[in-house]
Design an enzyme around this catalytic site. Structure first.
Site, PDB file in Angstrom:
ATOM      1  N   CYS A 265     -15.249  31.269  17.980  1.00 32.88           N
ATOM      2  CA  CYS A 265     -16.601  31.073  17.119  1.00 32.88           C
ATOM      3  C   CYS A 265     -17.831  31.466  17.948  1.00 32.88           C
ATOM      4  O   CYS A 265     -18.342  30.591  18.143  1.00 32.88           O
ATOM      5  CB  CYS A 265     -16.482  29.788  16.451  1.00 32.88           C
ATOM      6  SG  CYS A 265     -15.083  29.417  15.407  1.00 32.88           S
ATOM      7  N   ALA A 266     -17.903  32.595  18.160  1.00 30.94           N
ATOM      8  CA  ALA A 266     -18.795  33.144  19.352  1.00 30.94           C
ATOM      9  C   ALA A 266     -20.117  33.371  19.101  1.00 30.94           C
ATOM     10  O   ALA A 266     -20.970  33.108  20.042  1.00 30.94           O
ATOM     11  CB  ALA A 266     -18.161  34.565  20.098  1.00 30.94           C
ATOM     12  N   ALA A 267     -20.611  33.700  17.859  1.00 28.80           N
ATOM     13  CA  ALA A 267     -21.955  33.964  17.517  1.00 28.80           C
ATOM     14  C   ALA A 267     -22.991  32.949  17.982  1.00 28.80           C
ATOM     15  O   ALA A 267     -22.691  31.890  17.804  1.00 28.80           O
ATOM     16  CB  ALA A 267     -22.167  34.739  16.237  1.00 28.80           C
ATOM     17  N   ASP A 289     -16.121  36.118  15.386  1.00 29.50           N
ATOM     18  CA  ASP A 289     -16.920  35.173  14.228  1.00 29.50           C
ATOM     19  C   ASP A 289     -16.470  35.888  12.968  1.00 29.50           C
ATOM     20  O   ASP A 289     -15.896  36.699  12.745  1.00 29.50           O
ATOM     21  CB  ASP A 289     -18.240  35.336  14.668  1.00 29.50           C
ATOM     22  CG  ASP A 289     -18.802  33.619  14.397  1.00 29.50           C
ATOM     23  OD1 ASP A 289     -18.608  33.295  13.267  1.00 29.50           O
ATOM     24  OD2 ASP A 289     -19.322  33.088  15.436  1.00 29.50           O
ATOM     25  N   ASP A 334     -15.826  26.467  20.438  1.00 34.27           N
ATOM     26  CA  ASP A 334     -17.008  25.929  20.116  1.00 34.27           C
ATOM     27  C   ASP A 334     -17.240  25.920  18.528  1.00 34.27           C
ATOM     28  O   ASP A 334     -17.636  26.894  18.008  1.00 34.27           O
ATOM     29  CB  ASP A 334     -17.958  26.667  20.661  1.00 34.27           C
ATOM     30  CG  ASP A 334     -19.411  25.886  20.646  1.00 34.27           C
ATOM     31  OD1 ASP A 334     -19.473  24.468  20.856  1.00 34.27           O
ATOM     32  OD2 ASP A 334     -20.296  26.399  20.021  1.00 34.27           O
ATOM     33  N   CYS A 387     -21.744  20.893  19.120  1.00 37.02           N
ATOM     34  CA  CYS A 387     -23.228  20.647  19.199  1.00 37.02           C
ATOM     35  C   CYS A 387     -23.521  19.210  18.617  1.00 37.02           C
ATOM     36  O   CYS A 387     -24.556  19.259  17.647  1.00 37.02           O
ATOM     37  CB  CYS A 387     -24.056  21.379  19.117  1.00 37.02           C
ATOM     38  SG  CYS A 387     -24.162  22.387  17.594  1.00 37.02           S
TER      39      CYS A 387
END
Length: 455
Positions: A265-267, A289, A334, A387
């Site tokens: 989930c890179a963006a 993504d 992430d 996060c």
């Protein structure tokens, strides 16, 4: 110079988009600043401060209005409600705006928006508040601790109750204080193109205030600038905006040359690019993504920073890509989360998340982990991060994962930056393989990461 009236009208338009249409405040503000690029630096700063501050402290603004308005906030017409919120914020928090100007401009704005019949009401409420602003009675910290935190820090009560189950009152208050404080922007130097000292020098020459990162050698903290895109080195790819807690992911992964890495989930690509930087031109990073729009954001950053070992790819993390099974030395997961660790930067998150949404997100995280764990080769590493700071999305998910899958937690001590490890005290969990970055305790966003190794 744009008329103050015009700026307040823009602020009202942003407030309406956020509160009535559910748009994200940072997105609407950025679109507005982009549309009106002719605004001076001073006007841009005024508009940003007014909108971000009002949204950030909206619960407090409503509490104050309710004490002096004959009509409760939730009964007011949305336009009038937001005009009053903006007016109260100027009176309470913007010292450079005379209270009389805040009142007068709010009345003009109500009239301009077609509420001529309510201009007396707006004027009366704001003038009373401006007279009484020093005498406002807040809930008692001792007798009503949850109401106190709710109003003083504009945080929904259910989040406060949730946090108080896990953290002490003092810790929760520190977290809330940090969420409302002004913080520098953290950037990561692209050491494949320049050095930290060269980047520091270039930014200082532009008049930017530059300080060291708290924990990571390649990090700098910057302030006193107008726009990131206009900064020295941005267009040349000399740095990437990224919090230090997020930088810890690539360190925790223990990247080695020639590793094959999948970021699921890179963006917008911060962690993928950090990994690529550590690979020093070797190996491969598959940066995935869900949508083309998100993958385009990754591509922009890959091109700007100049990496050739990153492959952006549209890929749903919930759908197994069979060609990748058992191939990855490292998987970075992430995952989508409630975002309660970055409230200080995205101040409307706290109003949009609900207990039900948080529960759904914790389940989504488990569903994604079930799929992406299959990409890790034997002896390979999965770094799980979010996060947010709450246990349901963090440690509970890690414990569920190691109970149900052939993975174990591994100590982070040899992977994280030396000066970070040295400052960790006796209560540290890094030897257990995970860390919860609590704002106010750590000088970072709220963030969680765990290093999981496939047996």
């Amino acid at each position: 110079m744009t008329k103050g009236m015009d700026l307040r009208e823009l602020a009202l338009a942003i407030m309406m988009e956020v509160t009535q249409n559910g748009e994200f405040s940072n997105k609407v503000l950025n679109q507005t600043l982009s549309k009106y690029q002719y605004l001076s630096k001073q006007d841009r700063a005024f508009l940003s401060r007014l909108t971000e501050g009002t949204i950030e402290r909206m619960i407090e603004m409503d509490y104050i209005i309710n004490q002096y308005s004959s009509v409760k906030v939730n009964k007011l017409k949305p336009v009038i409600r937001n005009i009053l919120r903006l007016g109260v914020y100027q009176i309470k928090y913007m010292d450079q705006v005379p209270a009389s100007a805040a009142c007068n401009e709010s009345v003009k704005l109500a009239t301009k928006k077609g509420f001529h019949n309510l201009k007396g009401f707006v004027n009366g409420v704001l003038r009373t508040i401006s007279r009484e602003i020093e005498n406002i009675q807040y809930p008692s910290k001792v007798a009503q601790p949850i109401s106190y935190l709710n109003v003083v820090y504009s945080m929904p009560e259910w989040i406060i109750r949730n946090w108080l189950e896990e953290f002490s009152f003092d810790t929760v208050e520190k977290m809330l204080q940090v969420s409302l404080s002004e913080r520098e922007t953290t950037i990561r130097c692209n050491t494949n193109k320049t050095t930290v000292e060269e980047l520091r020098k270039g930014l200082k020459n532009q008049g930017v205030l530059v300080g060291d990162g708290a924990y990571v050698d390649e990090a700098l903290r910057i302030s006193e600038y107008d726009s990131v895109q206009r900064l020295y080195g941005f267009s040349d790819g000399l740095f990437q905006v990224q919090d230090e807690s997020s930088m810890m992911v690539a360190h925790a992964a223990g990247i080695k040359k020639n590793d094959f890495v999948i970021d699921v989930c890179a963006a917008p690509g911060g962690k993928s690019l950090h990994v690529a930087q550590m690979l020093e031109g070797t190996g491969t990073v598959i940066a995935c993504d869900l949508t083309q729009h998100k993958v385009d954001l990754i591509k922009q950053n890959v091109e700007r920073l100049g990496f050739t070992n990153v492959e952006p790819r549209v890929q749903d993390a919930l759908e197994l890509e069979e060609s990748l099974i058992g191939k990855a030395d490292v998987v970075i997961a992430d995952l989508p989360c409630s975002g309660l660790g970055v409230i200080g930067k995205k101040n409307d998150i706290k109003y949009n998340i609900t207990p039900e949404k948080q529960e759904d997100l914790a389940k989504l995280q488990r569903d994604i982990l079930h799929v992406v764990s299959k990409y890790v080769k034997q002896g390979g590493t999965l770094v799980y991060s979010t996060c947010t700071v709450n246990k349901e999305e963090n440690l509970n998910n890690v414990q569920w994962f190691i109970e149900n899958y052939d993975f174990k937690l591994e100590s982070l001590e040899e992977y994280l930056p030396e000066r970070f490890v040295k400052r960790e005290g006796k209560d540290s969990t890094i030897d257990k393989g995970y860390i919860n970055f609590i704002p106010g305790i750590y000088n970072t966003d709220g963030f969680f990461l765990a290093r999981l190794v496939k047996k």
